[in-house]
Design an enzyme around this catalytic site. Structure first.
Site, PDB file in Angstrom:
ATOM      1  N   ARG A 124     123.135  -3.188  64.031  1.00 20.85           N
ATOM      2  CA  ARG A 124     123.242  -3.533  62.630  1.00 20.85           C
ATOM      3  C   ARG A 124     122.911  -4.834  62.174  1.00 20.85           C
ATOM      4  O   ARG A 124     123.497  -5.628  63.082  1.00 20.85           O
ATOM      5  CB  ARG A 124     124.628  -3.070  62.271  1.00 20.85           C
ATOM      6  CG  ARG A 124     125.125  -3.071  60.619  1.00 20.85           C
ATOM      7  CD  ARG A 124     124.241  -1.817  60.046  1.00 20.85           C
ATOM      8  NE  ARG A 124     124.855  -1.537  58.557  1.00 20.85           N
ATOM      9  CZ  ARG A 124     124.448  -1.170  57.755  1.00 20.85           C
ATOM     10  NH1 ARG A 124     123.031  -0.555  57.702  1.00 20.85           N
ATOM     11  NH2 ARG A 124     124.927  -1.120  56.575  1.00 20.85           N
ATOM     12  N   THR A 424     115.177   5.470  55.153  1.00 15.27           N
ATOM     13  CA  THR A 424     115.912   5.430  56.573  1.00 15.27           C
ATOM     14  C   THR A 424     115.181   6.182  57.342  1.00 15.27           C
ATOM     15  O   THR A 424     114.641   7.285  57.069  1.00 15.27           O
ATOM     16  CB  THR A 424     117.462   5.505  56.510  1.00 15.27           C
ATOM     17  OG1 THR A 424     118.018   4.296  55.418  1.00 15.27           O
ATOM     18  CG2 THR A 424     118.024   5.418  57.671  1.00 15.27           C
ATOM     19  N   ASN A 444     117.395  -0.397  54.875  1.00 14.59           N
ATOM     20  CA  ASN A 444     118.147  -0.136  53.830  1.00 14.59           C
ATOM     21  C   ASN A 444     117.562   0.852  52.972  1.00 14.59           C
ATOM     22  O   ASN A 444     117.100   2.036  53.194  1.00 14.59           O
ATOM     23  CB  ASN A 444     118.727  -1.238  52.869  1.00 14.59           C
ATOM     24  CG  ASN A 444     120.048  -0.667  52.150  1.00 14.59           C
ATOM     25  OD1 ASN A 444     120.564   0.331  52.204  1.00 14.59           O
ATOM     26  ND2 ASN A 444     120.151  -1.403  50.948  1.00 14.59           N
ATOM     27  N   ASP A 465     124.453  -3.401  51.027  1.00 16.13           N
ATOM     28  CA  ASP A 465     125.685  -2.521  51.577  1.00 16.13           C
ATOM     29  C   ASP A 465     126.773  -3.181  51.806  1.00 16.13           C
ATOM     30  O   ASP A 465     127.946  -2.508  51.838  1.00 16.13           O
ATOM     31  CB  ASP A 465     125.150  -1.983  53.270  1.00 16.13           C
ATOM     32  CG  ASP A 465     124.342  -0.637  53.052  1.00 16.13           C
ATOM     33  OD1 ASP A 465     123.891  -0.262  51.939  1.00 16.13           O
ATOM     34  OD2 ASP A 465     123.929  -0.247  54.131  1.00 16.13           O
ATOM     35  N   SER A 495     126.265   4.504  56.652  1.00 18.28           N
ATOM     36  CA  SER A 495     126.675   5.761  56.718  1.00 18.28           C
ATOM     37  C   SER A 495     125.907   6.460  57.947  1.00 18.28           C
ATOM     38  O   SER A 495     126.133   7.635  58.163  1.00 18.28           O
ATOM     39  CB  SER A 495     126.107   6.441  55.565  1.00 18.28           C
ATOM     40  OG  SER A 495     127.017   6.149  54.617  1.00 18.28           O
ATOM     41  N   GLY A 516     121.615   7.602  52.892  1.00 15.46           N
ATOM     42  CA  GLY A 516     122.694   6.983  52.035  1.00 15.46           C
ATOM     43  C   GLY A 516     123.909   7.530  52.441  1.00 15.46           C
ATOM     44  O   GLY A 516     124.162   8.466  53.653  1.00 15.46           O
TER      45      GLY A 516
END
Ligand code: DON
Length: 612
Positions: A124, A424, A444, A465, A495, A516
């Site tokens: 991430r 995504t 994103n 986010d 998520s 999302g």
């Protein structure tokens, strides 16, 4: 080689959701996607969707793009394992699926080796050192909704290249240059633009044209790319070539790092060379839960769910939901009681997600309590099986383990999730030996910040986010808490939830989704379809999806639900809303009898499963 590129009504689906997707790339004052995607109230048939999964006795790759699936299978056929193949797929998607495939973003990879070893790789993005809590708040005290979404200031330090290199070093068998070869070829020689990409690029034009490099590459200097044109990306090819030669160090400390830091310095961004040099992917412990179902012959089947820990919110949510549903008889999605019970479960799980989830490296997340069966049992008793709850009356619970009663005096301030983003991407890989990879990675929203580095790759807008300001919604309508505040080195809450199921200890199902907050619902439903409802792999993906996220108090239903179901849910007190599609699950099932790999790509986005 069995291949399926689902030829179906994807163009229609894209067109029907195009308006929504356009606004997603814009700003937070837009209505949540729930509202944007509402419209056609009738059910929709999918006669052209595949009924059967692609079957292969050796390896299988399921992705959004056929070229990427083929790249992954080519690596398997060269003798690479699932991790080699997954790294090849991820680099290939960075070329052929610019909306979400990336080297300028980040993601998660769940690995389960045939020998039983499991790991979770967290690459991430992180907030750069110069990031501050209020960096998107203007002098007037209000959040500037564009600043965390579009352009260089919205970019968090990318993690993908470091994560992929780590995956390969830890579990792969091939050299980085070899697994990157298909991506380099696709970038250098180009690939044929398909209709979806041509539509996307046209749709994203208003934002892409704000940035010189994006304009040059993706808008072809003002000569729009059409389906059938060739898209070559020489700048990206050169960058990939350097990474192939020099490893991730090239991206984080080499020429590429310098190019990116210069881009930032010249365009108002805050990522510096030091941020890149300090980026570290993390290896985390996989979240696990066990369940038992009865098999066809009345025998018991044991299942183990392997899923994503924080900073994903998804794994906790999925285990909490499965725990709550453990004793609930589920019949299928033409049964209103089943939809009711799962929707009410989602409502409660999302209330907890809102209150408790964050980057567990920095905030305390009660993972053990939230995923404990005792807690779930208590929570399940709050569901009325005949009448919808009101979200106003449903609050985050007091998670605790069986051994202890609640120790949390009052749940923290809730985070409200309203909308969902445009893109995504999730892909799944299983090799001949039974090694498996589930991976979801992202910029994103579609095309991320829309800014492209001079090194030829799109940059994420993952800073959105984070909580830009407690109480102010982000792109997805997320009104978030202090736990997810911007701070240097923190990872924003996600998520994304790559997930793997074991059946009687053997690999059984590999899954995950974009979308999302709907990532969690789409992935949960795919798990329920396979594990609880015994659906075939493709049926588990095609089945109609629904989503409830506590707030707003709306049950989203895909168009394929019949009107009779919608009316039945409404008469139980649900406020319903139709939505074009929920999630894009590219999954692989294992036939328990033959061991065949069953590639089930999602026809909602013309996914592609390729196996042999
Ligand atoms: O990490 C997350 O949860 C989001 N950045 C994912 C965004 C997303 O899935 C948008 N697409 N459908």
């Amino acid at each position: 080689m069995p291949v399926r590129k689902s030829s179906h009504l994807f163009l229609r689906a894209i067109l029907s959701s195009a308006a929504a997707l356009v606004v997603v790339t814009r700003f937070a004052m837009i209505p949540p996607l729930h509202a944007q995607m509402a419209g056609n109230q009738s059910s929709e048939k999918h006669d052209n969707w595949p009924r059967e999964a692609v079957r292969g006795s050796h390896g299988m790759v399921a992705t959004d793009e056929e070229l990427a699936s083929q790249a992954g299978v080519a690596i398997l056929k060269q003798g690479g394992n699932a991790i080699d193949s997954a790294v090849a797929v991820a680099f290939a998607l960075a070329v052929v699926e610019p909306a979400a495939g990336n080297i300028g973003g980040g993601g998660f990879m769940l690995v389960r080796l045939a020998n039983g070893e499991t790991t979770f790789l967290d690459y991430r993005e992180v907030a750069p050192a110069k990031a501050t809590r209020d960096m998107y708040v203007g002098a007037d005290g209000k959040v500037d909704p564009q600043a965390s979404l579009i352009g260089y200031r919205s970019v968090a330090v990318p993690g993908t290249v470091a994560g992929l290199e780590l995956a390969l070093k830890k579990y792969g068998t091939m050299k980085l240059a070899d697994v990157m070869a298909p991506a380099i070829r696709l970038a250098d020689q180009g690939f044929l633009v398909n209709q979806r990409l041509a539509i996307e690029l046209d749709r994203e034009k208003p934002e892409l044209q704000l940035f010189a490099v994006s304009r040059h590459i993706f808008l072809n200097d003002g000569k729009p790319l059409h389906a059938g044109d060739t898209l070559k990306q020489p700048e990206l090819a050169a960058t990939l070539q350097r990474i192939a030669q020099n490893g991730a160090a090239e991206f984080y400390r080499g020429q590429t790092a310098h190019m990116l830091a210069d881009d930032m310095a010249h365009s108002g961004g805050i990522i510096a060379l030091d941020d890149l040099a300090h980026y570290t992917p993390k290896i985390r412990e996989v979240l696990r839960a066990k369940y038992t179902t009865s098999g066809h012959a009345g025998d018991n089947v044991t299942w183990e769910v392997l899923t994503s820990p924080p900073p994903s919110s998804g794994g906790v949510a999925i285990i909490e939901a499965l725990n709550m549903l453990n004793n609930v008889p589920l019949k299928g999605w033409d049964d209103v009681e089943s939809v009711h019970m799962v929707a009410e479960t989602m409502r409660r799980v999302f209330a907890d997600r809102a209150a408790y989830l964050g980057d567990a490296d920095f905030v305390s997340v009660p993972v053990a309590g939230l995923t404990d069966p005792c807690y779930a049992k208590e929570l399940a008793t709050t569901i009325d099986p005949h009448r919808a709850s009101s979200s106003k009356a449903v609050h985050a619970g007091n998670p605790h383990t069986c051994a202890a009663s609640s120790t949390i005096a009052a749940p923290p301030q809730a985070i409200v999730s309203l909308g969902e983003g445009a893109h995504t991407t999730h892909f799944s890989v299983v090799d001949a030996a039974g090694n498996a990879v589930a991976s979801t990675y992202t910029l994103n929203n579609s095309y991320g910040s829309h800014a492209t580095s001079s090194a030829g790759f799109l940059l994420n807008d993952e800073m959105d986010d984070f909580t830009s300001q407690p109480g102010a919604p982000n792109l997805f309508g997320l009104i978030q808490s202090e736990a997810n505040a911007i701070a240097p080195g923190h990872r924003p809450l996600s998520s994304m939830v790559p997930t793997i199921l074991l059946r009687d200890g053997k690999l059984s199902f590999v899954t995950g989704s974009p979308g999302g907050p709907t990532i969690i619902s789409a992935t949960l439903l795919s798990v329920i379809n396979w594990m609880r409802l015994g659906m075939d792999a493709q049926a588990a993906i095609n089945a109609p999806r629904f989503h409830h996220q506590w707030s707003p108090d709306q049950l989203l239903l895909e168009q394929s639900f019949p009107e009779s179901m919608e009316r039945a849910l409404q008469s139980r007190g649900f406020t319903t809303l139709r939505k074009g599609r929920i999630g894009t699950v590219n999954a692989i099932g294992i036939d328990p009898k033959t061991g065949d790999r069953l590639g089930a790509a999602d026809p909602r986005r013309e996914g592609s499963a390729v196996g042999y």
